[in-house]
Motif scaffolding. Structure first.
Motif, PDB file in Angstrom:
ATOM      1  N   ASP A 155      -6.892 -12.012  -5.849  1.00 31.73           N
ATOM      2  CA  ASP A 155      -7.667 -11.111  -5.048  1.00 31.73           C
ATOM      3  C   ASP A 155      -7.543 -11.138  -3.486  1.00 31.73           C
ATOM      4  O   ASP A 155      -7.419  -9.943  -2.979  1.00 31.73           O
ATOM      5  CB  ASP A 155      -9.003 -11.379  -5.230  1.00 31.73           C
ATOM      6  CG  ASP A 155      -9.629 -10.628  -6.943  1.00 31.73           C
ATOM      7  OD1 ASP A 155      -8.432 -10.148  -7.511  1.00 31.73           O
ATOM      8  OD2 ASP A 155     -10.629 -11.145  -7.375  1.00 31.73           O
TER       9      ASP A 155
ATOM     10  N   GLU B 292       1.318   3.736   1.700  1.00 31.11           N
ATOM     11  CA  GLU B 292       2.093   4.065   3.134  1.00 31.11           C
ATOM     12  C   GLU B 292       3.037   3.141   3.683  1.00 31.11           C
ATOM     13  O   GLU B 292       3.590   3.416   4.927  1.00 31.11           O
ATOM     14  CB  GLU B 292       0.937   4.306   4.223  1.00 31.11           C
ATOM     15  CG  GLU B 292       0.047   3.093   4.657  1.00 31.11           C
ATOM     16  CD  GLU B 292      -1.108   2.471   3.743  1.00 31.11           C
ATOM     17  OE1 GLU B 292      -1.730   1.613   4.169  1.00 31.11           O
ATOM     18  OE2 GLU B 292      -1.125   3.306   2.733  1.00 31.11           O
TER      19      GLU B 292
ATOM     20  N   ALA C 214      -3.320  -4.961   1.040  1.00 33.29           N
ATOM     21  CA  ALA C 214      -3.879  -3.584   1.315  1.00 33.29           C
ATOM     22  C   ALA C 214      -4.284  -3.162   2.812  1.00 33.29           C
ATOM     23  O   ALA C 214      -4.339  -2.218   2.958  1.00 33.29           O
ATOM     24  CB  ALA C 214      -5.094  -3.477   0.124  1.00 33.29           C
ATOM     25  N   ARG C 215      -4.628  -4.337   3.475  1.00 34.59           N
ATOM     26  CA  ARG C 215      -4.974  -4.115   4.782  1.00 34.59           C
ATOM     27  C   ARG C 215      -3.737  -3.964   5.641  1.00 34.59           C
ATOM     28  O   ARG C 215      -4.117  -4.312   7.168  1.00 34.59           O
ATOM     29  CB  ARG C 215      -6.193  -5.045   5.055  1.00 34.59           C
ATOM     30  CG  ARG C 215      -7.581  -4.888   4.788  1.00 34.59           C
ATOM     31  CD  ARG C 215      -8.422  -6.115   4.669  1.00 34.59           C
ATOM     32  NE  ARG C 215      -9.763  -5.577   4.270  1.00 34.59           N
ATOM     33  CZ  ARG C 215     -10.138  -5.510   3.086  1.00 34.59           C
ATOM     34  NH1 ARG C 215      -9.437  -5.672   2.087  1.00 34.59           N
ATOM     35  NH2 ARG C 215     -11.474  -5.314   2.743  1.00 34.59           N
TER      36      ARG C 215
ATOM     37  N   ASP D  65      -5.915  -7.874  -1.353  1.00 35.19           N
ATOM     38  CA  ASP D  65      -6.754  -7.503  -0.153  1.00 35.19           C
ATOM     39  C   ASP D  65      -6.120  -7.516   1.048  1.00 35.19           C
ATOM     40  O   ASP D  65      -6.306  -6.522   1.726  1.00 35.19           O
ATOM     41  CB  ASP D  65      -8.181  -8.258  -0.275  1.00 35.19           C
ATOM     42  CG  ASP D  65      -9.137  -8.013  -1.226  1.00 35.19           C
ATOM     43  OD1 ASP D  65      -8.851  -6.643  -2.117  1.00 35.19           O
ATOM     44  OD2 ASP D  65     -10.243  -8.571  -1.574  1.00 35.19           O
TER      45      ASP D  65
ATOM     46  N   TYR E 278      -4.482  -4.057  -9.325  1.00 31.24           N
ATOM     47  CA  TYR E 278      -4.487  -3.528  -8.083  1.00 31.24           C
ATOM     48  C   TYR E 278      -3.946  -2.289  -8.050  1.00 31.24           C
ATOM     49  O   TYR E 278      -3.411  -1.783  -6.891  1.00 31.24           O
ATOM     50  CB  TYR E 278      -4.141  -4.480  -7.095  1.00 31.24           C
ATOM     51  CG  TYR E 278      -4.530  -6.138  -7.372  1.00 31.24           C
ATOM     52  CD1 TYR E 278      -5.959  -6.064  -7.123  1.00 31.24           C
ATOM     53  CD2 TYR E 278      -3.913  -6.991  -7.513  1.00 31.24           C
ATOM     54  CE1 TYR E 278      -6.545  -7.529  -7.320  1.00 31.24           C
ATOM     55  CE2 TYR E 278      -4.321  -8.324  -7.866  1.00 31.24           C
ATOM     56  CZ  TYR E 278      -5.591  -8.504  -7.812  1.00 31.24           C
ATOM     57  OH  TYR E 278      -6.078  -9.886  -7.747  1.00 31.24           O
ATOM     58  N   LYS E 279      -3.571  -1.718  -9.315  1.00 31.66           N
ATOM     59  CA  LYS E 279      -2.542  -0.516  -9.170  1.00 31.66           C
ATOM     60  C   LYS E 279      -3.344   0.583  -8.273  1.00 31.66           C
ATOM     61  O   LYS E 279      -2.724   1.691  -8.119  1.00 31.66           O
ATOM     62  CB  LYS E 279      -2.194  -0.139 -10.514  1.00 31.66           C
ATOM     63  CG  LYS E 279      -3.498   0.093 -11.501  1.00 31.66           C
ATOM     64  CD  LYS E 279      -2.714   0.003 -12.921  1.00 31.66           C
ATOM     65  CE  LYS E 279      -3.792   0.298 -13.888  1.00 31.66           C
ATOM     66  NZ  LYS E 279      -3.259   0.432 -15.481  1.00 31.66           N
ATOM     67  N   SER E 280      -4.717   0.556  -8.434  1.00 30.73           N
ATOM     68  CA  SER E 280      -5.313   1.731  -7.621  1.00 30.73           C
ATOM     69  C   SER E 280      -5.175   1.758  -5.973  1.00 30.73           C
ATOM     70  O   SER E 280      -5.293   2.671  -5.601  1.00 30.73           O
ATOM     71  CB  SER E 280      -6.856   1.780  -8.000  1.00 30.73           C
ATOM     72  OG  SER E 280      -7.427   0.388  -7.521  1.00 30.73           O
ATOM     73  N   ARG E 281      -4.763   0.592  -5.303  1.00 26.27           N
ATOM     74  CA  ARG E 281      -4.609   0.212  -3.975  1.00 26.27           C
ATOM     75  C   ARG E 281      -3.320   0.097  -3.646  1.00 26.27           C
ATOM     76  O   ARG E 281      -2.782   0.384  -2.587  1.00 26.27           O
ATOM     77  CB  ARG E 281      -5.824  -0.737  -3.550  1.00 26.27           C
ATOM     78  CG  ARG E 281      -7.136  -0.311  -3.930  1.00 26.27           C
ATOM     79  CD  ARG E 281      -7.760  -1.569  -3.175  1.00 26.27           C
ATOM     80  NE  ARG E 281      -7.636  -2.865  -4.145  1.00 26.27           N
ATOM     81  CZ  ARG E 281      -7.893  -4.155  -3.617  1.00 26.27           C
ATOM     82  NH1 ARG E 281      -8.169  -3.851  -2.407  1.00 26.27           N
ATOM     83  NH2 ARG E 281      -7.808  -4.983  -4.335  1.00 26.27           N
ATOM     84  N   LEU E 282      -2.471  -0.518  -4.529  1.00 23.81           N
ATOM     85  CA  LEU E 282      -1.346  -0.944  -4.333  1.00 23.81           C
ATOM     86  C   LEU E 282      -0.082  -0.573  -5.171  1.00 23.81           C
ATOM     87  O   LEU E 282      -0.296  -0.595  -6.569  1.00 23.81           O
ATOM     88  CB  LEU E 282      -1.185  -2.759  -4.341  1.00 23.81           C
ATOM     89  CG  LEU E 282      -2.121  -3.418  -3.184  1.00 23.81           C
ATOM     90  CD1 LEU E 282      -2.333  -4.781  -3.411  1.00 23.81           C
ATOM     91  CD2 LEU E 282      -1.647  -2.960  -1.803  1.00 23.81           C
ATOM     92  N   ARG E 283       0.955  -0.439  -4.864  1.00 24.86           N
ATOM     93  CA  ARG E 283       2.013  -0.164  -5.572  1.00 24.86           C
ATOM     94  C   ARG E 283       2.965  -1.653  -6.097  1.00 24.86           C
ATOM     95  O   ARG E 283       3.423  -2.223  -5.161  1.00 24.86           O
ATOM     96  CB  ARG E 283       2.859   0.975  -5.079  1.00 24.86           C
ATOM     97  CG  ARG E 283       2.327   2.204  -4.978  1.00 24.86           C
ATOM     98  CD  ARG E 283       3.144   3.209  -4.443  1.00 24.86           C
ATOM     99  NE  ARG E 283       2.129   4.678  -4.287  1.00 24.86           N
ATOM    100  CZ  ARG E 283       2.758   5.778  -3.740  1.00 24.86           C
ATOM    101  NH1 ARG E 283       4.151   5.774  -3.151  1.00 24.86           N
ATOM    102  NH2 ARG E 283       2.136   6.726  -3.619  1.00 24.86           N
TER     103      ARG E 283
ATOM    104  N   PRO F  22       0.984  -1.164  -0.045  1.00 22.16           N
ATOM    105  CA  PRO F  22       0.195   0.063   0.089  1.00 22.16           C
ATOM    106  C   PRO F  22       0.859   1.381  -0.172  1.00 22.16           C
ATOM    107  O   PRO F  22       2.191   1.159   0.319  1.00 22.16           O
ATOM    108  CB  PRO F  22      -0.621  -0.154   1.183  1.00 22.16           C
ATOM    109  CG  PRO F  22      -0.056  -1.001   2.294  1.00 22.16           C
ATOM    110  CD  PRO F  22       0.700  -2.021   1.229  1.00 22.16           C
TER     111      PRO F  22
END
Length: 298
Positions: free
Chosen positions: A226, A173, A233-234, A230, A249-254, A171
């Motif tokens: 998936d 952060e 991301a959490r 997920d 998943y590029k909108s949530r993860l790098r 993620p």
């Protein structure tokens, strides 16, 4: 003595388990047991030792197995010969697929084959890639779509569908998110979320870690991409997936390229050399489908 009794006997012998054999031949476990007991009564000998949880062959069973396989092969040859004369292919194919597979082109190939050859019954099952490879080698599965780290698994014909490098996903952060690339040592400092053992991606990762004498800390294992994304991301850990998987998943993860994992993770179709017209046609349908259309994961 009936052919179905021999088929059930061979299934139990190869699976070493009545439940798995029943799933393979698609009847109830009690039905398999009853037919094998009838076969044993007719032969006057116990073929399966049922005294432990693993179904093992008796001496009589080991002798009978070779002849049972030969009888089934002869019956299959009769069906094939008649089918070649009449132009209609019949039979049964067991097709394996790695758990969590989302390659829609594979389903397209199966559908095209079914339309062309409706007389062939297809059984589709999911499983661990290592187990599926063993099942193809033993003949329990005719063709399988598996994840692997080996371009040419021993003893098998192979059609590689996807060959990709591994990436780490974090993620925004996460401490690694500021880097464009990472090394095995970098990700080993963090807990990982990855595929279970027996999958191609996990095998590539484990081999790379062993080569560099790194012991990764596995936080969670999951078979579905998936779920892995997920969980990452959490904040449960650094996800390890292939490049094409990561694009979803590029909108949530790098996605960070792992620079010192040289071997790609492969997704491949595997089968053994065969005289089965049905399997030959299915392989041809798969080859035509995968070589003429782009493969998309997910």
């Amino acid at each position: 003595m009936e052919l179905r009794q021999l088929e059930y006997f061979v299934a139990v012998a190869e699976e070493a388990n009545f439940t798995r054999a029943a799933e393979r031949v698609r009847i109830s476990q009690s039905g398999v047991s009853a037919q094998i007991r009838e076969l044993e009564r007719e032969l006057g000998a116990t073929l399966i030792d049922r005294s432990t949880r693993t179904a093992t062959l008796t001496d009589a069973g080991r002798v009978a197995l070779e002849h049972a396989r030969a009888a089934l092969a002869c019956a299959g040859a009769v069906r094939q010969a008649v089918g070649e004369v009449t132009g209609l292919i019949r039979g049964r194919l067991t097709v394996g697929m790695v758990t969590g597979c989302t390659i829609t082109l594979f389903f397209d190939a199966l559908a095209a084959f079914h339309r062309a050859h409706p007389g062939v019954e297809i059984t589709l099952l999911e499983g661990n890639s290592v187990r599926l490879l063993d099942d193809v080698r033993s003949g329990a599965v005719d063709l399988a779509l598996v994840g692997t780290a080996d371009p040419t698994p021993a003893g098998l014909n192979t059609l590689t569908i996807i060959s990709e490098r591994l990436v780490a996903l974090v993620p925004p952060e996460h401490p690694l998110a500021k880097q464009a690339t990472v090394s095995i040592a970098d990700i080993a400092d963090h807990r990982l979320v990855c595929m279970p053992e027996g999958t191609g991606i996990r095998t590539v990762l484990d081999r790379a870690c062993a080569l560099r004498r790194v012991q990764p800390a596995i936080a969670v294992q999951a078979s579905a991409a998936d779920a892995i994304a997920d969980l990452a991301a959490r904040g449960l850990g650094v996800a390890i997936l292939s490049e094409s998987m990561s694009s979803h998943y590029k909108s949530r993860l790098r996605a960070l390229r792992i620079i010192d994992v040289g071997d790609p993770a492969l997704l491949a179709l595997v089968w053994t050399a065969t005289k089965s017209p049905a399997l030959d046609r299915l392989v041809r349908h798969c080859h035509d489908t995968f070589t003429t259309r782009p493969v998309q994961v997910g």
